[in-house]
Design an enzyme around this catalytic site. Structure first.
Site, PDB file in Angstrom:
ATOM      1  N   LYS A  41      40.192  40.287  33.694  1.00  0.00           N
ATOM      2  CA  LYS A  41      40.311  41.592  33.015  1.00  0.00           C
ATOM      3  C   LYS A  41      40.961  42.611  33.948  1.00  0.00           C
ATOM      4  CE  LYS A  41      36.599  44.413  32.841  1.00  0.00           C
ATOM      5  NZ  LYS A  41      36.865  45.769  33.349  1.00  0.00           N
ATOM      6  N   ASN A  42      40.499  42.661  35.195  1.00  0.00           N
ATOM      7  CA  ASN A  42      40.937  43.715  36.119  1.00  0.00           C
ATOM      8  C   ASN A  42      42.278  43.438  36.771  1.00  0.00           C
ATOM      9  OD1 ASN A  42      38.720  45.091  35.372  1.00  0.00           O
ATOM     10  ND2 ASN A  42      37.580  44.787  37.276  1.00  0.00           N
ATOM     11  N   ARG A  95      38.358  53.632  30.425  1.00  0.00           N
ATOM     12  CA  ARG A  95      38.835  54.519  31.480  1.00  0.00           C
ATOM     13  C   ARG A  95      39.997  53.925  32.265  1.00  0.00           C
ATOM     14  NH1 ARG A  95      37.346  54.227  35.819  1.00  0.00           N
ATOM     15  NH2 ARG A  95      37.526  56.444  36.255  1.00  0.00           N
ATOM     16  N   CYS A 140      31.293  57.457  33.633  1.00  0.00           N
ATOM     17  CA  CYS A 140      30.711  56.420  32.775  1.00  0.00           C
ATOM     18  C   CYS A 140      29.296  56.199  33.320  1.00  0.00           C
ATOM     19  CB  CYS A 140      31.543  55.136  32.844  1.00  0.00           C
ATOM     20  SG  CYS A 140      31.405  54.342  34.439  1.00  0.00           S
ATOM     21  N   ARG A 181      33.304  58.666  38.622  1.00  0.00           N
ATOM     22  CA  ARG A 181      34.610  57.993  38.526  1.00  0.00           C
ATOM     23  C   ARG A 181      35.785  58.983  38.609  1.00  0.00           C
ATOM     24  NH1 ARG A 181      33.513  52.981  36.176  1.00  0.00           N
ATOM     25  NH2 ARG A 181      35.384  52.236  37.243  1.00  0.00           N
ATOM     26  N   PRO A 182      35.861  59.845  39.607  1.00  0.00           N
ATOM     27  CA  PRO A 182      36.990  60.793  39.713  1.00  0.00           C
ATOM     28  C   PRO A 182      38.315  60.079  39.951  1.00  0.00           C
ATOM     29  CG  PRO A 182      35.666  60.835  41.693  1.00  0.00           C
ATOM     30  CD  PRO A 182      34.941  59.949  40.738  1.00  0.00           C
ATOM     31  N   VAL A 183      39.421  60.760  39.679  1.00  0.00           N
ATOM     32  CA  VAL A 183      40.751  60.178  39.901  1.00  0.00           C
ATOM     33  C   VAL A 183      41.582  61.076  40.829  1.00  0.00           C
ATOM     34  CG1 VAL A 183      40.850  58.825  37.766  1.00  0.00           C
ATOM     35  CG2 VAL A 183      41.573  61.242  37.736  1.00  0.00           C
ATOM     36  N   ASP A 184      40.904  61.853  41.666  1.00  0.00           N
ATOM     37  CA  ASP A 184      41.609  62.788  42.550  1.00  0.00           C
ATOM     38  C   ASP A 184      42.612  62.100  43.475  1.00  0.00           C
ATOM     39  OD1 ASP A 184      38.893  61.937  43.462  1.00  0.00           O
ATOM     40  OD2 ASP A 184      39.666  62.652  45.378  1.00  0.00           O
ATOM     41  N   GLN A 185      42.313  60.879  43.902  1.00  0.00           N
ATOM     42  CA  GLN A 185      43.232  60.168  44.806  1.00  0.00           C
ATOM     43  C   GLN A 185      44.521  59.764  44.092  1.00  0.00           C
ATOM     44  OE1 GLN A 185      42.383  59.863  48.202  1.00  0.00           O
ATOM     45  NE2 GLN A 185      40.813  61.277  47.428  1.00  0.00           N
ATOM     46  N   ASP A 205      30.913  44.478  41.580  1.00  0.00           N
ATOM     47  CA  ASP A 205      30.821  43.959  40.209  1.00  0.00           C
ATOM     48  C   ASP A 205      29.933  42.718  40.113  1.00  0.00           C
ATOM     49  OD1 ASP A 205      34.228  44.785  39.187  1.00  0.00           O
ATOM     50  OD2 ASP A 205      32.421  45.976  39.447  1.00  0.00           O
ATOM     51  N   ILE A 243      29.405  51.447  46.731  1.00  0.00           N
ATOM     52  CA  ILE A 243      30.626  51.875  46.032  1.00  0.00           C
ATOM     53  C   ILE A 243      30.335  52.935  44.975  1.00  0.00           C
ATOM     54  CG2 ILE A 243      32.595  51.127  44.624  1.00  0.00           C
ATOM     55  CD1 ILE A 243      32.720  49.900  47.371  1.00  0.00           C
ATOM     56  N   ARG A 265      33.406  43.845  26.241  1.00  0.00           N
ATOM     57  CA  ARG A 265      34.538  44.496  26.916  1.00  0.00           C
ATOM     58  C   ARG A 265      35.077  43.622  28.044  1.00  0.00           C
ATOM     59  NH1 ARG A 265      33.540  50.436  28.765  1.00  0.00           N
ATOM     60  NH2 ARG A 265      35.605  49.904  29.501  1.00  0.00           N
TER      61      ARG A 265
HETATM   62  C1  EPZ Z   1      37.900  49.145  39.810  1.00  0.00           C
HETATM   63  O1  EPZ Z   1      37.468  50.413  39.351  1.00  0.00           O
HETATM   64  C2  EPZ Z   1      37.388  48.128  38.801  1.00  0.00           C
HETATM   65  N1  EPZ Z   1      38.000  48.413  37.491  1.00  0.00           N
HETATM   66  C3  EPZ Z   1      35.864  48.215  38.720  1.00  0.00           C
HETATM   67  O2  EPZ Z   1      35.408  47.208  37.818  1.00  0.00           O
HETATM   68  C4  EPZ Z   1      35.299  47.928  40.110  1.00  0.00           C
HETATM   69  O3  EPZ Z   1      33.902  48.052  40.072  1.00  0.00           O
HETATM   70  C5  EPZ Z   1      35.891  48.936  41.119  1.00  0.00           C
HETATM   71  O4  EPZ Z   1      37.327  48.858  41.095  1.00  0.00           O
HETATM   72  C6  EPZ Z   1      35.432  48.668  42.544  1.00  0.00           C
HETATM   73  O5  EPZ Z   1      35.811  47.372  42.927  1.00  0.00           O
HETATM   74  C7  EPZ Z   1      39.274  48.007  37.262  1.00  0.00           C
HETATM   75  O6  EPZ Z   1      39.938  47.443  38.123  1.00  0.00           O
HETATM   76  C8  EPZ Z   1      39.834  48.295  35.905  1.00  0.00           C
HETATM   77  P1  EPZ Z   1      37.654  52.570  42.648  1.00  0.00           P
HETATM   78  P2  EPZ Z   1      38.080  51.761  40.005  1.00  0.00           P
HETATM   79  O7  EPZ Z   1      38.714  53.570  42.363  1.00  0.00           O
HETATM   80  O8  EPZ Z   1      39.468  51.524  40.469  1.00  0.00           O
HETATM   81  C9  EPZ Z   1      35.735  56.629  44.235  1.00  0.00           C
HETATM   82  C10 EPZ Z   1      34.258  46.360  35.969  1.00  0.00           C
HETATM   83  O9  EPZ Z   1      33.060  46.209  35.755  1.00  0.00           O
HETATM   84  N2  EPZ Z   1      37.028  57.242  43.861  1.00  0.00           N
HETATM   85  O10 EPZ Z   1      37.969  51.427  43.559  1.00  0.00           O
HETATM   86  O11 EPZ Z   1      37.839  52.867  39.038  1.00  0.00           O
HETATM   87  C11 EPZ Z   1      34.967  56.096  43.035  1.00  0.00           C
HETATM   88  O12 EPZ Z   1      34.179  57.118  42.468  1.00  0.00           O
HETATM   89  C12 EPZ Z   1      34.748  47.641  36.618  1.00  0.00           C
HETATM   90  O13 EPZ Z   1      35.156  45.514  35.699  1.00  0.00           O
HETATM   91  C13 EPZ Z   1      37.217  58.608  44.078  1.00  0.00           C
HETATM   92  O14 EPZ Z   1      36.318  59.305  44.562  1.00  0.00           O
HETATM   93  O15 EPZ Z   1      37.153  51.962  41.262  1.00  0.00           O
HETATM   94  C14 EPZ Z   1      34.128  54.992  43.641  1.00  0.00           C
HETATM   95  O16 EPZ Z   1      32.977  55.556  44.223  1.00  0.00           O
HETATM   96  C15 EPZ Z   1      33.602  48.596  36.874  1.00  0.00           C
HETATM   97  N3  EPZ Z   1      38.410  59.179  43.740  1.00  0.00           N
HETATM   98  C16 EPZ Z   1      35.017  54.423  44.752  1.00  0.00           C
HETATM   99  O17 EPZ Z   1      35.995  55.444  45.020  1.00  0.00           O
HETATM  100  C17 EPZ Z   1      39.439  58.441  43.195  1.00  0.00           C
HETATM  101  O18 EPZ Z   1      40.529  59.010  42.923  1.00  0.00           O
HETATM  102  C18 EPZ Z   1      35.761  53.144  44.380  1.00  0.00           C
HETATM  103  O19 EPZ Z   1      36.327  53.347  43.118  1.00  0.00           O
HETATM  104  C19 EPZ Z   1      39.231  57.056  42.988  1.00  0.00           C
HETATM  105  C20 EPZ Z   1      38.026  56.486  43.317  1.00  0.00           C
END
Ligand code: EPZ
Length: 417
Positions: free
Chosen positions: A22-23, A92, A116, A121-125, A305, A327, A397
């Protein structure tokens, strides 16, 4: 609303096939926005999240043809760079259209994904990196409005923390930028590598995927390609845990032990025997597992995960395990549901202490997020009596044909309305 009814006590025994990841599929579907020629993907899992994203891409003007696990996408007619709230709120990962849209058409309006169950789950980066490449970004009424005049420019990017979709978005944006982009502190997840492999097949110039420094030389345009999605390592780990918890012996096809070394190590420590074949994995479990402590962290460390699934197997293992979730800030919601089955779990911030018990008692429980649901299913498989798992749309999902595959492995499960 569908529920899953589980009769506990059956040892899992038999074999089934693991679907595409999926990912990996989600970012790769978004990558097709970068080309005006058709891209054909195979081994695409048939999941709710995939269907949602294909609907979103269709609304943007992408022609989508689907035949089972084979999907062809033609983004030559891309004419609507909008990802509306009603689509993004349910999935998302739609944020992954942002980078490709900025690269291909220089504008995007994407609803903020919002949080969620497992965290904010911020996207600031994602936004910081695009701004460094020249994008103008405003966030208004819950939408990200991003534009760039004259195309994105290559830049040296550094993310404050390892972010999987952040790395993927910025890597896709950089493919058509002017000059070189270097992403430092990049995510090393295998799904990032699978995406890079697909982009390179489309004509992108990328090196370093799978390490924490990825270099992308921008090119004029990307062409069509064919790519097979990698196997789902989390689905693989989930079925291995289900077999381990039930003292079973199973064979998973269409997958391998590559990319799940940390999970395999923990299952070996718990007393399982695991044999990797070229395109399959065999696991034989002991009558009772030994507790294993885990600490989640970015790849190649233990994946977040798989945390809920390991909490479940530790509920019935011999001994006490300490689980550290580093995480996400709220990823222990499955603990209270497991306690309803009789599990002994003590939560203290991002640490859970799990003391194995001899037996769990079946009960009604509620799924809260995709991987928590998987943990509840595993507990239900070993609990005495019936366990009814509610809100299993969370499962649909991310796990293709979960009920069928568990039945193939000898579990007594059925979907009830
Ligand atoms: C991906 O989510 C996966 N989803 C998640 O799988 C997985 O748990 C996660 O990576 C960690 O491995 C997909 O690939 C679609 P991150 P992602 O950005 O990219 C913080 C599942 O069950 N962060 O690596 O959204 C964030 O809050 C899902 O299949 C910021 O602060 O995760 C988290 O604490 C759940 N700002 C950490 O970083 C940002 O701009 C890692 O998040 C981005 C992230």
């Amino acid at each position: 609303m569908d529920k899953l009814l589980i009769q506990g006590g059956a040892r899992l025994d038999g074999e089934t096939t693991v679907s595409g990841a999926k990912n990996a599929a989600l970012p790769i579907l978004c990558a097709t926005l970068l080309s005006a020629e058709p891209v054909t993907l195979t081994n695409v899992p048939q999941l709710q999240d995939i269907a949602t994203l294909l609907r979103l891409l269709g609304q943007m003007g992408v022609a989508v043809e689907r035949d089972g696990d084979r999907v062809t996408l033609d983004a030559s007619g891309l004419d609507n760079p909008l990802a509306p709230y009603e689509m993004v709120k349910t999935m998302r990962a739609s944020i992954l259209v942002l980078g490709p849209l900025m690269a291909r058409v220089g504008e995007a309006r994407v609803s903020l994904p919002g949080g969620c169950a497992i965290g904010a789950r911020p996207v600031d980066q994602h936004l910081k990196g695009l701004q460094a490449m020249g994008a103008k970004i405003a966030v208004e009424q819950g939408y990200i409005h991003a534009t760039v005049a004259g195309g994105l420019k290559g830049a040296r990017l550094f993310t404050d923390m390892v972010t999987v979709t952040g790395t993927e978005n910025l890597m896709m944006a950089a493919c058509l930028a002017k000059g070189e982009t270097v992403i430092e502190n990049a995510a090393r997840e295998p799904e990032v590598v699978d995406l890079a492999n697909c982009l390179v097949a489309m004509g992108a110039r990328i090196s370093g995927a799978g390490t924490d420094v990825i270099r992308i030389q921008g090119v004029e345009c990307l062409h069509g390609a064919e790519h097979r999605i990698m196997p789902d390592r989390i689905e693989t780990g989930t079925y291995l845990c289900a077999a381990a918890a039930t003292g079973g012996s199973i064979r998973l096809m269409g997958t391998s032990t590559s990319y799940i070394d940390a999970v395999v190590d923990k299952l070996l420590d718990a007393g399982c025997e695991i044999e990797g074949e070229r395109d399959a994995i065999r696991l034989t479990a002991p009558p009772r597992l030994t507790s294993v402590s885990i600490r989640t962290a970015p790849y190649p460390a233990f994946p977040t995960d798989m945390q809920a699934q390991f909490m479940a197997i530790n509920c019935v293992a011999e001994g006490t395990a300490v689980i550290r979730e580093t995480i996400f800030e709220n990823r222990f919601m499955h603990a209270v549901e497991l306690q309803r089955l009789g599990a002994e779990i003590r939560i203290d911030g991002n640490t859970a202490v799990v003391t194995g018990v001899d037996r769990l008692e079946g009960a009604s429980v509620m799924a809260t997020d995709l991987r928590a649901s998987a943990g509840l299913i595993i507990a239900g498989l070993v609990a005495d009596g019936e366990t009814l798992v509610d809100r299993i749309y969370h499962l649909d999902r991310g796990y293709e044909k979960l009920g069928d595959k568990l039945s193939q492995l000898g579990a007594r499960v059925s979907r009830v309305r």
